[in-house]
Write a protein that holds these residues in place. Structure first.
Motif, mmCIF file in Angstrom:
data_model
loop_
_atom_site.group_PDB
_atom_site.id
_atom_site.type_symbol
_atom_site.label_atom_id
_atom_site.label_comp_id
_atom_site.label_asym_id
_atom_site.label_seq_id
_atom_site.Cartn_x
_atom_site.Cartn_y
_atom_site.Cartn_z
ATOM 1 N N THR A 1 0.810 -1.215 0.000
ATOM 2 C CA THR A 1 0.000 0.000 0.000
ATOM 3 C C THR A 1 0.844 1.266 0.000
ATOM 4 O O THR A 1 0.347 2.348 -0.294
ATOM 5 N N LYS A 2 2.143 1.118 0.351
ATOM 6 C CA LYS A 2 3.030 2.277 0.395
ATOM 7 C C LYS A 2 4.471 1.815 0.248
ATOM 8 O O LYS A 2 4.846 0.757 0.745
ATOM 9 N N VAL A 3 5.288 2.634 -0.451
ATOM 10 C CA VAL A 3 6.723 2.382 -0.584
ATOM 11 C C VAL A 3 7.443 3.690 -0.288
ATOM 12 O O VAL A 3 7.091 4.740 -0.822
ATOM 13 N N ILE A 4 8.453 3.628 0.570
ATOM 14 C CA ILE A 4 9.292 4.793 0.871
ATOM 15 C C ILE A 4 10.732 4.412 0.547
ATOM 16 O O ILE A 4 11.217 3.382 1.007
ATOM 17 N N ALA A 5 11.395 5.252 -0.256
ATOM 18 C CA ALA A 5 12.779 4.977 -0.667
ATOM 19 C C ALA A 5 13.546 6.290 -0.754
ATOM 20 O O ALA A 5 12.990 7.369 -0.550
ATOM 21 N N ARG A 6 14.855 6.179 -1.092
ATOM 22 C CA ARG A 6 15.724 7.362 -1.210
ATOM 23 C C ARG A 6 16.353 7.418 -2.572
ATOM 24 O O ARG A 6 16.876 6.428 -3.069
ATOM 25 N N ALA A 7 16.318 8.621 -3.156
ATOM 26 C CA ALA A 7 17.021 8.907 -4.403
ATOM 27 C C ALA A 7 18.094 9.955 -4.081
ATOM 28 O O ALA A 7 18.230 10.376 -2.934
ATOM 29 N N GLU A 8 18.827 10.377 -5.079
ATOM 30 C CA GLU A 8 19.899 11.347 -4.848
ATOM 31 C C GLU A 8 19.380 12.662 -4.273
ATOM 32 O O GLU A 8 20.072 13.325 -3.519
ATOM 33 N N ASN A 9 18.158 13.044 -4.644
ATOM 34 C CA ASN A 9 17.630 14.321 -4.174
ATOM 35 C C ASN A 9 16.770 14.193 -2.925
ATOM 36 O O ASN A 9 16.093 15.136 -2.546
ATOM 37 N N ALA B 1 16.835 6.918 -9.906
ATOM 38 C CA ALA B 1 17.997 6.136 -9.471
ATOM 39 C C ALA B 1 18.018 6.136 -7.948
ATOM 40 O O ALA B 1 17.946 7.194 -7.321
ATOM 41 N N LEU B 2 18.088 4.959 -7.363
ATOM 42 C CA LEU B 2 18.134 4.822 -5.910
ATOM 43 C C LEU B 2 19.571 4.921 -5.417
ATOM 44 O O LEU B 2 20.500 4.496 -6.102
ATOM 45 N N VAL B 3 19.727 5.460 -4.227
ATOM 46 C CA VAL B 3 21.031 5.476 -3.570
ATOM 47 C C VAL B 3 21.010 4.402 -2.493
ATOM 48 O O VAL B 3 19.938 3.972 -2.052
#
Length: 126
Positions: free
Chosen positions: A18-26, A41-43
């Motif tokens: 139901t939800k996804v939290i991730a990190r990118a460069e910004n 692009a993921l870091v």
């Protein structure tokens, strides 16, 4: 949404979320089912997702690519580790990813030496 996490040798995750939290460069971002489609692009860091039962799941991911297209969220990465507890995952990440980085550096060093040796021998042939 359907989350699929692809590693070079296996599909690590394939489930409804139901939800996804991730990190990118910004910075970090959150995906919900009606979120706009995009690619990023993921870091290296923690990817969190909430499954259909409302349980939070944590996964350490190396660099990779995330594609949100319709109801699918596709993540492709070289390394990822699932962990039920965020604190324990940090230690696992450090050990596993650090070992891989050290191995990659050793291989790159060996390849550089081979290339230098090859060039030197070609120069000796003249």
């Amino acid at each position: 949404m359907r989350l699929k996490v692809f590693l070079p040798t296996e599909i690590l995750v394939d489930e409804e979320v139901t939800k996804v939290i991730a990190r990118a460069e910004n910075g970090a971002f959150c995906l919900l089912p009606r979120h706009i489609d995009f690619v990023t692009a993921l870091v290296p860091g923690i990817l969190m997702f909430v499954n259909g039962e409302g349980e939070e799941n944590f996964m350490a991911v190396d660099e990779g690519t995330l594609v949100k297209c319709g109801r699918e969220v596709l993540v492709s990465t070289r390394n990822a580790v699932l962990g039920p507890v965020l604190g324990g995952l940090e230690q696992t990440i450090y050990k596993q990813f650090r070992t891989l980085d050290d191995r990659e550096k050793a291989v790159q060093s060996a390849v550089a030496k081979l290339e230098a040796n090859l060039v030197r021998r070609f120069m000796e042939l003249k």
